[in-house]
Motif scaffolding. Sequence first.
Motif, PDB file in Angstrom:
ATOM      1  N   LEU A  63       0.864  -1.178   0.000  1.00 62.19           N
ATOM      2  CA  LEU A  63       0.000   0.000   0.000  1.00 62.19           C
ATOM      3  C   LEU A  63       0.902   1.231   0.000  1.00 62.19           C
ATOM      4  O   LEU A  63       1.624   1.494   0.968  1.00 62.19           O
ATOM      5  N   VAL A  64       0.867   1.977  -1.102  1.00 65.34           N
ATOM      6  CA  VAL A  64       1.717   3.161  -1.264  1.00 65.34           C
ATOM      7  C   VAL A  64       0.830   4.396  -1.202  1.00 65.34           C
ATOM      8  O   VAL A  64       0.100   4.706  -2.152  1.00 65.34           O
ATOM      9  N   THR A  65       0.877   5.091  -0.082  1.00 66.00           N
ATOM     10  CA  THR A  65       0.141   6.347   0.081  1.00 66.00           C
ATOM     11  C   THR A  65       1.086   7.536   0.184  1.00 66.00           C
ATOM     12  O   THR A  65       0.644   8.682   0.079  1.00 66.00           O
ATOM     13  N   LEU A  66       2.386   7.268   0.408  1.00 66.04           N
ATOM     14  CA  LEU A  66       3.384   8.327   0.438  1.00 66.04           C
ATOM     15  C   LEU A  66       3.720   8.732  -0.995  1.00 66.04           C
ATOM     16  O   LEU A  66       3.464   7.987  -1.940  1.00 66.04           O
ATOM     17  N   PRO A  67       4.300   9.917  -1.199  1.00 67.30           N
ATOM     18  CA  PRO A  67       4.558  10.403  -2.567  1.00 67.30           C
ATOM     19  C   PRO A  67       5.530   9.511  -3.340  1.00 67.30           C
ATOM     20  O   PRO A  67       6.563   9.092  -2.810  1.00 67.30           O
ATOM     21  N   LEU A  68       5.206   9.255  -4.590  1.00 61.18           N
ATOM     22  CA  LEU A  68       6.079   8.443  -5.434  1.00 61.18           C
ATOM     23  C   LEU A  68       7.412   9.118  -5.728  1.00 61.18           C
ATOM     24  O   LEU A  68       8.391   8.435  -6.049  1.00 61.18           O
ATOM     25  N   PHE A  69       7.453  10.448  -5.660  1.00 62.24           N
ATOM     26  CA  PHE A  69       8.723  11.114  -5.969  1.00 62.24           C
ATOM     27  C   PHE A  69       9.745  10.912  -4.860  1.00 62.24           C
ATOM     28  O   PHE A  69      10.921  11.252  -5.015  1.00 62.24           O
ATOM     29  N   HIS A  70       9.337  10.333  -3.732  1.00 56.14           N
ATOM     30  CA  HIS A  70      10.199  10.194  -2.570  1.00 56.14           C
ATOM     31  C   HIS A  70      10.841   8.810  -2.536  1.00 56.14           C
ATOM     32  O   HIS A  70      10.272   7.819  -3.009  1.00 56.14           O
ATOM     33  N   THR A 101      -2.405   5.061  -3.993  1.00 58.71           N
ATOM     34  CA  THR A 101      -3.463   6.059  -3.849  1.00 58.71           C
ATOM     35  C   THR A 101      -2.940   7.408  -4.335  1.00 58.71           C
ATOM     36  O   THR A 101      -1.743   7.673  -4.307  1.00 58.71           O
ATOM     37  N   SER A 102      -3.868   8.261  -4.753  1.00 59.45           N
ATOM     38  CA  SER A 102      -3.469   9.550  -5.322  1.00 59.45           C
ATOM     39  C   SER A 102      -2.805  10.445  -4.281  1.00 59.45           C
ATOM     40  O   SER A 102      -2.008  11.316  -4.621  1.00 59.45           O
ATOM     41  N   ARG A 103      -3.137  10.231  -3.019  1.00 56.96           N
ATOM     42  CA  ARG A 103      -2.508  10.984  -1.945  1.00 56.96           C
ATOM     43  C   ARG A 103      -2.762  10.272  -0.629  1.00 56.96           C
ATOM     44  O   ARG A 103      -3.608   9.382  -0.544  1.00 56.96           O
ATOM     45  N   PHE A 104      -2.033  10.688   0.397  1.00 54.57           N
ATOM     46  CA  PHE A 104      -2.284  10.150   1.731  1.00 54.57           C
ATOM     47  C   PHE A 104      -3.496  10.838   2.343  1.00 54.57           C
ATOM     48  O   PHE A 104      -3.631  12.062   2.287  1.00 54.57           O
ATOM     49  N   SER A 105      -4.376  10.046   2.937  1.00 57.29           N
ATOM     50  CA  SER A 105      -5.530  10.563   3.664  1.00 57.29           C
ATOM     51  C   SER A 105      -5.612   9.827   4.986  1.00 57.29           C
ATOM     52  O   SER A 105      -5.736   8.598   5.003  1.00 57.29           O
TER      53      SER A 105
END
Length: 507
Positions: A197-204, A225-229
């Motif tokens: 589950l990847v909710t952190l930014p992909l650029f990181h 996910t498009s962003r962390f919520s």
Amino acid sequence: MATTDAFTLLTRHAAAPARPFLVFCDGDGRTSEISYAEQVRCALGTAELLRREGVAAGDRVHLMTANRPEFLDVFFGCAVLGAVVVPVNPLSTADEVAHQLDDAGATVAIADPQLCATVRSAGREHVRVLDVDELVAARPAEPAPVAHIPRSGVAAIMYTSGTTSRPKGVLVTHENYVRVGTAMAAHLGVTAEDRWLVTLPLFHGNAQYYCLMSALVAGGSIALTSRFSATGWPRHARDLRPTLASLFAAPVRMILARAAPDPVDADNALRLVLFAQNLTDAQAAEFERRFGAPLVQLYGMTETVVPPFVNPPDENRRWDSIGLPLPGVQVRVVDAAGNPVPAGTPGELLVGGEPGTDVALGYHDRPQETAALLDGGWLHTGDLVRLDADGRAYFVDRAKDMVKRAGENVAASEVERVVNEHPAVLECAVHGIPDPVHDEAIVAHVVPRPGHHPEPDELLAWCRARLARFKVPSLVVVRDELPRTSVGKIRKDVLRAEITRPPTPTT
């Protein structure tokens, strides 16, 4: 010559046409699934379009998008071409973009539609700006296959958060990516049945190093996910059926504070959740009890690539420790003179290994900073840790976050730990500011738990009962939130700038 790279790993698992690679949940809650075979086609189509735009091996491709499948299309497409991807924070300002473009020497910039204007306003006319949606529409749906030769050398330039100066570009190689993916897959036992589950930014680096690359090595999948919520994370953990997840401590605290507990929270397939940075024992216990998944702490930096320390993913893990050295990673803990310190004594963490394989190659176009980073054949982290007799490591603080108080060294993290244990405190950040008498004064910025309203005097009394007098803050600032970078790291430089004069010392 390299034997593999990210795209080669991707193609290895594409022989099974239906093997899932990516499940994406957009901002409206809609989900879509992409197989390994489909991802290969998307990567090849993106590479073909970039080639038509003049992108060749060694060229730098600036990438500024939110979490979305097309980020990965460009990531893999650049690997096909041998181009260097430069993934950046989509919240970057025009001034920051100008620095990124100039420093990296980018020839093409790819951005979300609403971000193209920001990139163009950076004023770099020689850089072609591509709308990522238009790129998807224009690329061939059935690209010609290529005889891909695994790439070696620089794969990405990843910018540090730059809280004290202009961000530096960290040179990450194809070999680095494969090395960290292999190491994390082995340590965590990642298999083709696992899903991150990847909710952190992909650029990181966290999402790329630990999640994406270990999934590619094992043939597993990613739920993106498009962003962390904070309120949405429990639902994503259930509905997207991940077995693994990665978070920072701040998002963990946000989930606990903002997402109301639900009896179905533990109805998930998670077998472990990685986290970085400190949680209190009470917070870690609450998370594990609520979600039924063990928390496994690790330590790493963009520059280390492979995390030097990771807890064992079993009953021997500890919440208060960053873990044991990952197999094959060399570490030293030294004093200011470079001499090893005994167990229990804090010192700077140095990480050994081959630059460009085990650790990052260095900083782009910054030979002096690179020489300092890799001085003496060891990567100097600038972080203070201590080792116990068993070799288990405990994070003490960033060296620059040590507060000099009347001749005594005070670790900001020690004061933060005590403040965070107050039942009305959600989180806090501690730093020093110049003091004409005592070298530095200690300031604590405190965010209360929802529904609580602690008074500064109450928190100071709490600290006096638990800390030596010279460690007690001189000032407590109660606030709604802490300023953060895009991945949740606290911006202490912003906090310091808010305090313009030394506070009155506590008694």
